[in-house]
Write a protein that holds these residues in place. Structure first.
Motif, mmCIF file in Angstrom:
data_model
loop_
_atom_site.group_PDB
_atom_site.id
_atom_site.type_symbol
_atom_site.label_atom_id
_atom_site.label_comp_id
_atom_site.label_asym_id
_atom_site.label_seq_id
_atom_site.Cartn_x
_atom_site.Cartn_y
_atom_site.Cartn_z
ATOM 1 N N LEU A 155 28.732 65.049 -0.012
ATOM 2 C CA LEU A 155 27.909 64.636 1.122
ATOM 3 C C LEU A 155 26.676 65.523 1.165
ATOM 4 C CD1 LEU A 155 27.216 63.239 3.803
ATOM 5 C CD2 LEU A 155 28.787 64.819 4.943
ATOM 6 N N PHE A 156 25.514 64.944 1.004
ATOM 7 C CA PHE A 156 24.233 65.627 1.127
ATOM 8 C C PHE A 156 23.842 65.548 2.602
ATOM 9 C CE2 PHE A 156 19.622 65.847 1.114
ATOM 10 C CZ PHE A 156 19.281 66.691 0.068
ATOM 11 N N LEU A 157 23.864 66.689 3.278
ATOM 12 C CA LEU A 157 23.706 66.721 4.738
ATOM 13 C C LEU A 157 22.383 67.356 5.118
ATOM 14 C CD1 LEU A 157 24.829 66.306 7.580
ATOM 15 C CD2 LEU A 157 26.110 68.436 7.313
ATOM 16 N N SER A 158 21.580 66.629 5.885
ATOM 17 C CA SER A 158 20.252 67.121 6.236
ATOM 18 C C SER A 158 19.968 66.929 7.720
ATOM 19 C CB SER A 158 19.192 66.416 5.384
ATOM 20 O OG SER A 158 17.935 67.060 5.486
ATOM 21 N N PHE A 159 18.733 67.223 8.085
ATOM 22 C CA PHE A 159 18.312 67.237 9.483
ATOM 23 C C PHE A 159 17.961 65.848 9.996
ATOM 24 C CE2 PHE A 159 15.181 68.149 12.859
ATOM 25 C CZ PHE A 159 15.876 69.080 13.614
ATOM 26 N N ASP A 188 28.230 69.897 12.783
ATOM 27 C CA ASP A 188 27.986 68.505 12.379
ATOM 28 C C ASP A 188 29.221 67.914 11.719
ATOM 29 O OD1 ASP A 188 25.349 68.771 13.242
ATOM 30 O OD2 ASP A 188 24.591 69.218 11.236
ATOM 31 N N ILE A 189 29.826 68.701 10.834
ATOM 32 C CA ILE A 189 31.028 68.250 10.123
ATOM 33 C C ILE A 189 32.171 68.005 11.100
ATOM 34 C CG2 ILE A 189 32.803 68.992 8.488
ATOM 35 C CD1 ILE A 189 30.484 70.487 6.999
ATOM 36 N N ALA A 190 32.392 68.963 11.998
ATOM 37 C CA ALA A 190 33.474 68.817 12.978
ATOM 38 C C ALA A 190 33.237 67.601 13.868
ATOM 39 C CB ALA A 190 33.579 70.080 13.830
ATOM 40 N N GLY A 191 32.003 67.381 14.298
ATOM 41 C CA GLY A 191 31.702 66.242 15.148
ATOM 42 C C GLY A 191 31.913 64.916 14.440
ATOM 43 N N ALA A 192 31.541 64.857 13.158
ATOM 44 C CA ALA A 192 31.739 63.621 12.398
ATOM 45 C C ALA A 192 33.224 63.322 12.222
ATOM 46 C CB ALA A 192 31.045 63.730 11.047
ATOM 47 N N LEU A 193 34.013 64.368 11.956
ATOM 48 C CA LEU A 193 35.460 64.165 11.833
ATOM 49 C C LEU A 193 36.058 63.662 13.139
ATOM 50 C CD1 LEU A 193 36.503 67.256 9.714
ATOM 51 C CD2 LEU A 193 36.933 64.861 9.120
ATOM 52 N N ALA A 194 35.573 64.199 14.256
ATOM 53 C CA ALA A 194 36.083 63.793 15.559
ATOM 54 C C ALA A 194 35.763 62.337 15.869
ATOM 55 C CB ALA A 194 35.516 64.705 16.647
ATOM 56 N N SER A 195 34.748 61.783 15.191
ATOM 57 C CA SER A 195 34.380 60.383 15.435
ATOM 58 C C SER A 195 35.316 59.409 14.717
ATOM 59 C CB SER A 195 32.939 60.129 14.989
ATOM 60 O OG SER A 195 32.834 60.137 13.564
ATOM 61 N N LEU A 196 36.103 59.914 13.743
ATOM 62 C CA LEU A 196 37.065 59.066 13.049
ATOM 63 C C LEU A 196 38.331 58.895 13.893
ATOM 64 C CD1 LEU A 196 36.956 60.542 9.418
ATOM 65 C CD2 LEU A 196 35.808 58.476 10.231
ATOM 66 N N GLU A 197 39.098 57.884 13.564
ATOM 67 C CA GLU A 197 40.427 57.765 14.158
ATOM 68 C C GLU A 197 41.246 58.992 13.765
ATOM 69 O OE1 GLU A 197 41.596 55.549 16.261
ATOM 70 O OE2 GLU A 197 39.690 54.435 16.276
ATOM 71 N N ARG A 204 21.907 64.848 10.659
ATOM 72 C CA ARG A 204 22.297 65.325 11.990
ATOM 73 C C ARG A 204 21.649 64.496 13.089
ATOM 74 N NH1 ARG A 204 20.573 71.215 12.666
ATOM 75 N NH2 ARG A 204 22.355 71.467 11.264
ATOM 76 N N ASN A 205 20.384 64.131 12.918
ATOM 77 C CA ASN A 205 19.605 63.614 14.049
ATOM 78 C C ASN A 205 19.047 62.211 13.871
ATOM 79 O OD1 ASN A 205 19.595 66.071 15.766
ATOM 80 N ND2 ASN A 205 18.530 66.955 14.003
ATOM 81 N N TRP A 206 19.163 61.632 12.698
ATOM 82 C CA TRP A 206 18.654 60.261 12.528
ATOM 83 C C TRP A 206 19.367 59.593 11.375
ATOM 84 C CZ3 TRP A 206 16.771 57.850 16.312
ATOM 85 C CH2 TRP A 206 16.158 56.601 16.150
ATOM 86 N N HIS A 207 19.212 58.301 11.309
ATOM 87 C CA HIS A 207 19.949 57.476 10.356
ATOM 88 C C HIS A 207 19.544 57.790 8.913
ATOM 89 C CE1 HIS A 207 21.190 55.282 13.919
ATOM 90 N NE2 HIS A 207 19.914 55.179 14.263
ATOM 91 N N PRO A 208 20.552 57.805 8.014
ATOM 92 C CA PRO A 208 21.980 57.581 8.251
ATOM 93 C C PRO A 208 22.632 58.785 8.929
ATOM 94 C CG PRO A 208 21.619 58.169 5.961
ATOM 95 C CD PRO A 208 20.261 58.047 6.583
ATOM 96 N N MET A 209 23.248 58.562 10.084
ATOM 97 C CA MET A 209 23.904 59.632 10.813
ATOM 98 C C MET A 209 25.183 60.044 10.085
ATOM 99 S SD MET A 209 21.835 60.020 13.408
ATOM 100 C CE MET A 209 22.699 60.882 14.723
ATOM 101 N N ILE A 210 25.522 61.324 10.174
ATOM 102 C CA ILE A 210 26.669 61.840 9.441
ATOM 103 C C ILE A 210 27.966 61.129 9.832
ATOM 104 C CG2 ILE A 210 26.796 63.794 11.044
ATOM 105 C CD1 ILE A 210 28.235 65.371 8.888
ATOM 106 N N ALA A 211 28.134 60.781 11.106
ATOM 107 C CA ALA A 211 29.373 60.105 11.514
ATOM 108 C C ALA A 211 29.506 58.750 10.823
ATOM 109 C CB ALA A 211 29.404 59.942 13.026
ATOM 110 N N ASP A 212 28.386 58.005 10.739
ATOM 111 C CA ASP A 212 28.425 56.708 10.064
ATOM 112 C C ASP A 212 28.701 56.886 8.570
ATOM 113 O OD1 ASP A 212 27.798 55.498 12.491
ATOM 114 O OD2 ASP A 212 25.636 55.577 12.099
ATOM 115 N N THR A 213 28.088 57.910 7.979
ATOM 116 C CA THR A 213 28.291 58.157 6.555
ATOM 117 C C THR A 213 29.736 58.539 6.274
ATOM 118 O OG1 THR A 213 25.984 58.818 6.263
ATOM 119 C CG2 THR A 213 27.539 59.527 4.581
#
Length: 351
Positions: free
Chosen positions: A9-13, A126-135, A85-94
């Motif tokens: 996962l390439f994670l950016s701003f 960011d990582i923790a928040g994206a995980l929390a968005s999953l079931e 983190r702040n715009w599409h593609p958002m990490i939770a969606d990815t």
């Protein structure tokens, strides 16, 4: 040997793609931080100056494409996904996309080389928040391991040094240039509290150490360390001096030629092109300074090589006994979070 990772996962701003995106993007960046609307209006004009499109989007896409090519050249079969983190593609969606594609162990490469909250701790969040968005059942199957801070990596430093050397070659040679390195300013209190309690100032110490090594690589024995892109209320002290103020000081000292290197930034995104290619360049012209800005490292093949080196090093799931700063699984800070604890978070401006 540990369990191998099966995706990157390439994670950016993140940044806006069109004018209508600018204000919602800035609201995402500053949500919960008490930034006044007039400050958002001011920063929005910076984006609108460039048609409402952040340069970071195309730059990230180019870096991801190069990482994929380098992985393929090494025979490493790992898909690379893109999240922000702040715009599409958002990490939770990815992350949902990664899960649906069947991947469960993911290496995360962030577009920040540094320690501290904004440079490291917030990526863990960011990582923790994206995980929390999953079931919950899906989240329990995932391991997202953030790769380490890389400000000290030789390929990173050498790329910055060569960019300085190229910039110097473009000057007229009529006077000895002053080399100036810039990085993103943060509140002085945040810098003071980052790192081990007995030392602190982890972020500024890392930036200065990288600048010193890049200067040496470029053949410069001396350099100035300055800061840019401060935000927040004027009564709150931030790291200084600011680049524009420093140019005034250099002119007063009789300096006639300046090389500015944005070592604190991976790519030429909006804060680089606005603060350095517009405001600082205009101030230099006003002061009669010959001014050149060095490239950021993201355009250098060695930066891509460094990123893939880290991916290859951590792919087998084994973490070195002395865990490097920045490494952590599923949003858990490394080393107890001493260098990037959330208690020292501060507002950060856009892009």
């Amino acid at each position: 040997m540990g369990l191998e990772f099966d995706a990157v996962l390439f994670l950016s701003f993140g940044g806006p793609d069109k004018p209508d995106d600018v204000r919602p993007f800035l609201e995402n960046v500053t949500r919960g931080r008490g930034v006044p609307p007039e400050r958002l209006d001011e920063v929005a004009q910076h984006y609108l100056h460039f048609g409402g499109v952040s340069p970071i989007n195309a730059l990230n896409s180019a870096m991801i494409s190069s990482i994929r090519d380098e992985l393929a050249a090494r025979g490493i079969d790992l898909p690379v996904f893109f999240g922000n983190r702040n715009w599409h593609p958002m990490i939770a969606d990815t992350l949902a996309q990664i899960y649906d594609a069947g991947h469960r162990r993911v290496l995360v490469f962030p577009t920040s080389a540094w320690g501290g909250y904004s440079g490291c701790g917030q990526y863990h969040e960011d990582i923790a928040g994206a995980l929390a968005s999953l079931e919950p059942e899906a989240a329990s199957q995932m391991v997202l391991r953030k790769l380490p801070q890389y400000w000290h990596e030789s390929l990173f430093v050498d790329a910055a040094g060569d960019a300085v050397r190229r910039a110097a070659a473009s000057l007229s040679g009529e006077s000895q240039p002053r080399l100036v390195f810039t990085a993103h300013s943060i509140p002085d209190a945040a810098d003071r509290d980052s790192g081990p309690p007995a030392q602190g100032r982890l972020y500024s110490r890392q930036v200065r150490a990288a600048s010193e090594r890049a200067a040496a690589a470029a053949g410069f024995a001396e350099f100035d360390q300055v800061w840019q892109s401060r935000s927040g209320p004027p009564q709150v002290p931030w790291l200084e001096p600011d680049i524009v103020d420093h140019l005034e000081d250099l002119a007063a000292q009789g300096v006639r030629s300046v090389i500015v290197s944005p070592i604190g930034f991976v790519s030429d995104h909006l804060e680089v092109v606005w603060d350095l290619d517009n405001e600082a360049r205009e101030k230099a012209a006003e002061l009669g300074l010959e001014y050149v800005r060095a490239d950021s490292v993201g355009t250098d093949p060695r930066f891509i090589e460094m990123a893939v080196d880290l991916i290859e090093q951590y792919r087998d799931g084994v973490v070195p006994q002395d865990v490097p700063l920045g490494v952590g699984d599923n949003g858990v800070y490394c080393a107890g979070g001493k260098c990037c604890r959330a208690s020292v978070r501060r507002p950060r401006p856009a892009d």
